[in-house]
Design a protein around this motif. Structure first.
Motif, short mmCIF file in Angstrom:
data_model
loop_
_atom_site.label_atom_id
_atom_site.label_comp_id
_atom_site.label_asym_id
_atom_site.label_seq_id
_atom_site.Cartn_x
_atom_site.Cartn_y
_atom_site.Cartn_z
N ASP A 18 0.86 -1.18 0.00
CA ASP A 18 0.00 0.00 0.00
C ASP A 18 0.90 1.23 0.00
N LEU A 19 0.45 2.26 -0.71
CA LEU A 19 1.28 3.46 -0.87
C LEU A 19 0.56 4.68 -0.33
N TYR A 20 1.28 5.50 0.43
CA TYR A 20 0.73 6.69 1.07
C TYR A 20 1.55 7.90 0.70
N LYS A 21 0.91 9.05 0.64
CA LYS A 21 1.60 10.30 0.35
C LYS A 21 2.34 10.78 1.59
N GLY A 22 3.60 11.23 1.40
CA GLY A 22 4.38 11.80 2.49
C GLY A 22 5.06 10.74 3.33
N SER A 23 5.86 11.20 4.29
CA SER A 23 6.56 10.30 5.19
C SER A 23 5.60 9.67 6.18
N GLN A 24 5.95 8.47 6.64
CA GLN A 24 5.13 7.79 7.65
C GLN A 24 5.10 8.55 8.96
N PHE A 25 6.07 9.45 9.17
CA PHE A 25 6.15 10.19 10.42
C PHE A 25 5.43 11.54 10.37
N GLU A 26 4.89 11.90 9.21
CA GLU A 26 4.19 13.17 9.07
C GLU A 26 2.73 13.02 9.52
N PRO A 27 2.18 14.03 10.17
CA PRO A 27 0.75 13.97 10.51
C PRO A 27 -0.09 14.22 9.26
N GLY A 28 -1.37 13.99 9.39
CA GLY A 28 -2.28 14.28 8.28
C GLY A 28 -3.01 13.05 7.78
N ASP A 29 -3.58 13.18 6.59
CA ASP A 29 -4.40 12.13 5.99
C ASP A 29 -3.56 10.88 5.74
N LYS A 30 -4.00 9.76 6.28
CA LYS A 30 -3.25 8.51 6.13
C LYS A 30 -4.00 7.49 5.28
N ARG A 31 -4.88 7.95 4.41
CA ARG A 31 -5.53 7.04 3.49
C ARG A 31 -4.58 6.71 2.34
N PRO A 32 -4.53 5.44 1.91
CA PRO A 32 -3.61 5.08 0.83
C PRO A 32 -4.03 5.70 -0.49
N ILE A 33 -3.07 6.08 -1.31
CA ILE A 33 -3.37 6.56 -2.65
C ILE A 33 -3.36 5.41 -3.65
N ALA A 34 -2.77 4.27 -3.27
CA ALA A 34 -2.79 3.06 -4.10
C ALA A 34 -2.69 1.87 -3.16
N SER A 35 -3.55 0.88 -3.36
CA SER A 35 -3.60 -0.27 -2.46
C SER A 35 -3.40 -1.57 -3.21
#
Length: 352
Positions: free
Chosen positions: A209-226
Motif C-alpha cells: 500500500d502506498l501513502y503520500k508523504g513520510s510515515q512520520f508526518e501527521p495528516g491524511d493517512k488514506r492510501p493513494i494506491a492499495s
C-alpha cells in the motif's frame, strides 16, 4: 535517506498495475524495523535491468532513446496503464493530423517531464472539457495517444492529461487556426518487491500500500494506491511517499519511506524478517494431524495475531515469540514456539 518500520494490519484492497518506459534510479537506503529485537531490515533502491520477454517486469526508461513509443494497452486499474506489449518497438513513423473544417480550430498537445526534459511517449490520458452555460464542464474529446490533435470549435476549454496518478490541467482558448501546447508532468515511477534474506517473496504472497508523504508526518493517512503487486509500476507525481509492505495476512508488515524523482523509476526491495509456519495438532511427535482444529496464534502478551481452522493451516509471521492454541473435540491444547526469519517450518502441538 533513513526510514523507519512498524508492524500494522492490512489496508484496503485495490489492484493497480502500470508501466511505461522508465529510467532507473541508483541509490541505497536502510529501514529500521521497529519492535524487532533482531536489528534492522534492509530497504534497497536498485539500478536498472534489461527488459526480459517474460515477467518479472524489468526497469525501462521513461525517456525513449528516440521518438515516442506506441500507446499502451487499456488501463488495468484506475488511472494506471499496463506495460506496452512490445516496449522495444520503434517510434511512430508518422502522426495522423486530422483535417480542420473551415471555422474550426486544431489543438495539438503533447507532454514532457519538465522544461528541457524529453517527451512522454505513452501512458497518457487526455480529456478536453467545455464549460456549459450552467457552469458545469462537459467532456467533448478524449484520447490516449502520446500527442493527439483535437479539432474544436473556437472558444474556451479545459484540457486535462493524466499520467498514472499524476495529472495536469490547463485552461486554453481555441481559435480558428492550428495551435500547439506542451504539458509538463513532473512524475516518476515506483516498482517494489519483497524478500526474506536472499529469497524473493513470490507474487501473490505479498502486496504493498502506498501513502503520500513520510510515515512520520501527521495528516491524511488514506492510501493513494492499495494492494500493489510485485512488479507493478505505479506512476506518481514527484515527491515523498511511504510504503506499507504486507507479507501474508497476519503481522509481517514493514513501513518504509521513499522518494520518487522526475523521469526516473525507483526500484525498491523491502526485506521482511518473517517465516511461513505450518501448524499441526498431533497425538505424538511426527503423528498425523487432526482435522477440524480451530487455531489461534497469540503474542506473549495475549494479543491474537491470526485465527484459522484446518489440519494444516499456514500462517506467515514476523520474527518473534508466539503461542499456538488448538481447539479440537471440545478440548484445548497449546504450545509456545519461536519464529526465525527465513526458517519456514512446522509447529506441532501435542494433544495431551
Amino acid at each position: 535517506m533513513r526510514s523507519g518500520g512498524t508492524r500494522t494490519g492490512r489496508g484496503s484492497q485495490l489492484v493497480l498495475a502500470t508501466g511505461v518506459w522508465l529510467a532507473a534510479l541508483a541509490a541505497t537506503a536502510n529501514a529500521q524495523f521497529f519492535g524487532s529485537p533482531q536489528g534492522p531490515d534492509t530497504f534497497t533502491l536498485r539500478p536498472p535491468r534489461d527488459v526480459p520477454s517474460a515477467p518479472p517486469a524489468p526497469a525501462q526508461s521513461l525517456i525513449p532513446p528516440s521518438g515516442n513509443v506506441a500507446p499502451s494497452a487499456a488501463p488495468k486499474g484506475p488511472l494506471l496503464q499496463s506495460l506496452p506489449a512490445n516496449p522495444g518497438a520503434p517510434a511512430h513513423a508518422a502522426v495522423n493530423v486530422p483535417s480542420v473544417p473551415a471555422g474550426q480550430g486544431a489543438l495539438a498537445v503533447s507532454a514532457r517531464f519538465g522544461h528541457d526534459l524529453p517527451a512522454i511517449g505513452g501512458g497518457l490520458h487526455w480529456r478536453v472539457y467545455r464549460t456549459e452555460q450552467n457552469g458545469i464542464p462537459r467532456l467533448v474529446k478524449e484520447d490516449k495517444g502520446p500527442a493527439p490533435t483535437f479539432v474544436l470549435a473556437p472558444g474556451a476549454y479545459v484540457v486535462s492529461v493524466g499520467f498514472g496518478l499524476a495529472n495536469v490541467t490547463k485552461a486554453v482558448q481555441v481559435r480558428a487556426e492550428t495551435m500547439k501546447d506542451v504539458f509538463e508532468i513532473p512524475a516518476g515511477g515506483l516498482r517494489i518487491e519483497g524478500r526474506v534474506g536472499d529469497a524473493r517473496i513470490p507474487q501473490g504472497q505479498i502486496s504493498f500500500d502506498l501513502y503520500k508523504g513520510s510515515q512520520f508526518e501527521p495528516g491524511d493517512k488514506r492510501p493513494i494506491a492499495s494492494a500493489i503487486m510485485t512488479g507493478d509500476i505505479v506512476l506518481l507525481p514527484e515527491g515523498a511517499y511511504h510504503i506499507v509492505s504486507n507479507y501474508g495476512d497476519a503481522n509481517a508488515t514493514v513501513r518504509s519511506d521513499i522518494r520518487v524523482e522526475v523521469g526516473k523509476l525507483t526500484d525498491a526491495t523491502i526485506n521482511h524478517r518473517a517465516a511461513i509456519i505450518t501448524l499441526k495438532l498431533v497425538n505424538e511427535r511426527g503423528g498425523e494431524a487432526r482435522a477440524d482444529t480451530q487455531w489461534s496464534v497469540l503474542t506473549p502478551g495475549g494479543d491474537v495475531v491470526k485465527e484459522s481452522i484446518g489440519a494444516f493451516p499456514r500462517v506467515i509471521l514476523a520474527e518473534g515469540e508466539y503461542r499456538a492454541i488448538a481447539r479440537n473435540d471440545n478440548r484445548t491444547y497449546e504450545s509456545e514456539f519461536r519464529v526465525v526469519a527465513g526458517v519456514d517450518r512446522e509447529v506441532e502441538v501435542i494433544a495431551r
